[in-house]
Design a protein around this motif. Structure first.
Motif, short mmCIF file in Angstrom:
data_model
loop_
_atom_site.label_atom_id
_atom_site.label_comp_id
_atom_site.label_asym_id
_atom_site.label_seq_id
_atom_site.Cartn_x
_atom_site.Cartn_y
_atom_site.Cartn_z
N ASP A 14 90.01 68.65 15.63
CA ASP A 14 91.34 68.55 16.26
C ASP A 14 91.17 68.39 17.77
O ASP A 14 90.45 69.17 18.40
CB ASP A 14 92.12 69.82 15.92
N PRO A 88 95.14 66.74 12.88
CA PRO A 88 94.90 66.71 11.43
C PRO A 88 95.80 65.71 10.69
O PRO A 88 95.36 65.11 9.70
CB PRO A 88 95.18 68.15 11.01
N SER A 125 91.06 70.89 11.38
CA SER A 125 91.82 71.82 12.24
C SER A 125 90.96 73.00 12.64
O SER A 125 89.87 73.23 12.12
CB SER A 125 93.07 72.29 11.52
#
Length: 125
Positions: A14, A88, A125
């Protein structure tokens, strides 16, 4: 034989960056508008970005504006998608596409004549 070959996909965290490339052959690249689309599992393929032929006008899906940049190199028949600040929700298979001339409906898949096989982009993430 027309070919569009994408590369540069992969796994990124991310907030990270990736640069996708698309190598084109078998057609007169300079007179084609080049687009990028993506498809996440269970969803329809959606427009991401495009760059027109001759005037190099660029177009972006709202959710990627300011983060993604599309560019082209007509001398080498290449189109690129620089993706920064990845999220994401950007996870998908990314496809390169070519449509002849100036395309009126830039976000519509049927406006494009040729498609690549896609490259996977996964943002963790």
């Amino acid at each position: 034989q027309v070919q569009l070959v994408e590369s540069g996909g992969g796994l990124v965290q991310d907030g990270g960056s990736l640069r996708l490339s698309c190598a084109a052959s078998g057609f007169t690249f300079s007179i084609y508008t080049m687009g990028w689309f993506r498809q996440a599992p269970g969803t329809e393929r959606e427009f991401v970005a495009a760059i027109s032929c001759s005037e190099d006008n660029t177009y972006y899906y709202d959710s990627v504006k300011g983060r993604f940049t599309v560019s082209r190199d007509d001398a080498n028949n290449m189109v690129y998608l620089q993706m920064n600040s990845l999220k994401p929700e950007d996870t998908a298979v990314y496809y390169c596409a070519a449509g002849r001339g100036q395309i009126y409906m830039i976000e519509t898949m049927t406006s494009y004549d040729y498609w690549g096989q896609g490259t996977q982009v996964t943002v963790s993430s």
